[in-house]
Design a protein around this motif. Structure first.
Motif, PDB file in Angstrom:
ATOM      1  N   SER A 151       0.846  -1.197   0.000  1.00  0.00           N
ATOM      2  CA  SER A 151       0.000   0.000   0.000  1.00  0.00           C
ATOM      3  C   SER A 151       0.880   1.246   0.000  1.00  0.00           C
ATOM      4  O   SER A 151       2.086   1.175   0.285  1.00  0.00           O
ATOM      5  N   GLY A 152       0.262   2.389  -0.285  1.00  0.00           N
ATOM      6  CA  GLY A 152       1.008   3.649  -0.321  1.00  0.00           C
ATOM      7  C   GLY A 152       1.715   3.942   0.993  1.00  0.00           C
ATOM      8  O   GLY A 152       2.879   4.360   1.010  1.00  0.00           O
ATOM      9  N   GLY A 153       1.011   3.714   2.096  1.00  0.00           N
ATOM     10  CA  GLY A 153       1.606   3.986   3.409  1.00  0.00           C
ATOM     11  C   GLY A 153       2.762   3.045   3.708  1.00  0.00           C
ATOM     12  O   GLY A 153       3.792   3.460   4.253  1.00  0.00           O
ATOM     13  N   GLU A 154       2.590   1.784   3.328  1.00  0.00           N
ATOM     14  CA  GLU A 154       3.677   0.812   3.536  1.00  0.00           C
ATOM     15  C   GLU A 154       4.898   1.181   2.684  1.00  0.00           C
ATOM     16  O   GLU A 154       6.036   1.063   3.137  1.00  0.00           O
ATOM     17  N   GLN A 155       4.625   1.648   1.467  1.00  0.00           N
ATOM     18  CA  GLN A 155       5.739   2.056   0.595  1.00  0.00           C
ATOM     19  C   GLN A 155       6.467   3.258   1.179  1.00  0.00           C
ATOM     20  O   GLN A 155       7.689   3.368   1.080  1.00  0.00           O
ATOM     21  N   GLN A 156       5.703   4.164   1.794  1.00  0.00           N
ATOM     22  CA  GLN A 156       6.340   5.330   2.421  1.00  0.00           C
ATOM     23  C   GLN A 156       7.238   4.887   3.577  1.00  0.00           C
ATOM     24  O   GLN A 156       8.348   5.378   3.739  1.00  0.00           O
ATOM     25  N   MET A 157       6.743   3.934   4.376  1.00  0.00           N
ATOM     26  CA  MET A 157       7.559   3.414   5.475  1.00  0.00           C
ATOM     27  C   MET A 157       8.818   2.760   4.927  1.00  0.00           C
ATOM     28  O   MET A 157       9.913   2.944   5.467  1.00  0.00           O
ATOM     29  N   LEU A 158       8.659   1.987   3.865  1.00  0.00           N
ATOM     30  CA  LEU A 158       9.811   1.322   3.259  1.00  0.00           C
ATOM     31  C   LEU A 158      10.810   2.352   2.738  1.00  0.00           C
ATOM     32  O   LEU A 158      12.023   2.206   2.937  1.00  0.00           O
ATOM     33  N   ALA A 159      10.289   3.388   2.084  1.00  0.00           N
ATOM     34  CA  ALA A 159      11.185   4.416   1.538  1.00  0.00           C
ATOM     35  C   ALA A 159      11.978   5.080   2.662  1.00  0.00           C
ATOM     36  O   ALA A 159      13.177   5.340   2.526  1.00  0.00           O
ATOM     37  N   MET A 160      11.321   5.333   3.799  1.00  0.00           N
ATOM     38  CA  MET A 160      12.022   5.947   4.924  1.00  0.00           C
ATOM     39  C   MET A 160      13.034   4.981   5.530  1.00  0.00           C
ATOM     40  O   MET A 160      14.167   5.364   5.848  1.00  0.00           O
TER      41      MET A 160
END
Ligand SMILES: Nc1ncnc2c1ncn2[C@@H]1O[C@H](COP(=O)(O)OP(=O)(O)OP(=O)(O)O)[C@@H](O)[C@H]1O
Ligand SMILES: [Mg+2]
Length: 249
Positions: A151-160
């Motif tokens: 999901s978008g939020g999970e991808q953001q966490m991964l990116a961080m």
């Protein structure tokens, strides 16, 4: 009489990142028209402003070697104007771009390892990977999943997390809460606060001005390619002009 040492006159630590008179243009269009700002070690600095104000362009000039028309960009006191992205990551200057930029066809674990590509300390990398899984339990549960299917939020966490694997001295986040559900937005701001509490110096670009300023030690407001206001996060949050223009009041 003692020789005057400017630094002795202030309790502020020296700037880790210092941008002076930055001007950036795309062809004939001036996107950034003379921007000054600084980030001191350990600070969380928020940069807010409306769409097209020049926030992303400013970050790109600092982290991606986007060549300015004019101005100085000093990192640890040295010019990094036009330096390559690889070189900057190795020096600890790491950005999480707008839209995240995870490697969609790689697993979460592989993405995290890519974040450590400038490092050679295998045991340190393994320890940091474990640390990321503690900070973001969702990533551990999904370690083998392809990043593009998250999901978008999970991808953001991964990116961080991927950025943190590079051991940043300064982490620059471009709109981490963009397009996320309210619960995910809460989670992302929580993580920003936690990472800052770990001692990582941060620049946070956000449309969500109230949340970004509430977390910030200091903030800058950008309008049409210029810095229009700056001050302590709490001060800007109380400012009537900021409240009217960016907090919808
Ligand atoms: N590659 C490009 N080519 C031409 N113009 C560009 C390019 N990238 C950005 N611009 C222009 O530069 C200006 C600043 O854009 P920038 O992306 O830095 O704004 P921003 O503050 O990050 O906005 P947003 O909040 O919408 O992300 C805008 O007018 C934009 O159209
Ligand atoms: Mg932007």
């Amino acid at each position: 009489m003692q020789e005057r040492d400017d630094k002795a006159w202030t309790s502020q630590p020296p700037a880790l990142l210092e941008v002076r008179g930055l001007r950036v243009a795309y062809g004939g269009i001036q996107a950034v028209k003379g921007v000054d700002f600084e980030v001191r070690e350990g600070e969380l600095v928020s940069l807010i402003g409306s769409n097209g104000a020049g926030k992303t362009t400013t970050l790109k000039a600092v982290t991606c070697g986007l060549l300015p028309v004019d101005g100085e960009i000093l990192y640890q006191g040295r010019s990094i104007r036009g330096a390559g992205a690889w070189d900057l990551v190795a020096k600890g200057l790491i950005m999480v771009p707008e839209g995240r930029g995870v490697f969609a066809r790689m697993s979460i674990t592989e993405n995290l390892l890519m974040g450590a590509f400038t490092r050679k300390d295998k045991s340190g990398i393994a320890a940091d990977m474990e640390h990321m899984f503690e900070l973001f339990p969702r990533l551990r549960e999904r370690a083998a999943q392809l990043a593009g299917t998250m999901s978008g939020g999970e991808q953001q966490m991964l990116a961080m997390a991927r950025a943190l694997m590079g051991r940043p001295k300064i982490l620059l986040l471009d709109e981490p809460s963009m397009g996320l559900s309210p619960i995910m937005v809460d989670k992302i701001f929580e993580v920003v606060r936690d990472v800052h509490a770990l001692g990582v110096t941060m620049v946070l670009v956000e449309q969500n001005a109230s949340r970004a300023l509430a977390l910030a030690d200091r903030g800058y407001v950008m309008e049409s390619g210029l810095i229009s206001m700056s001050g302590a996060g709490s001060e800007l949050l109380r400012d009537e002009r900021v409240r009217a223009a960016y907090l919808g009041e």
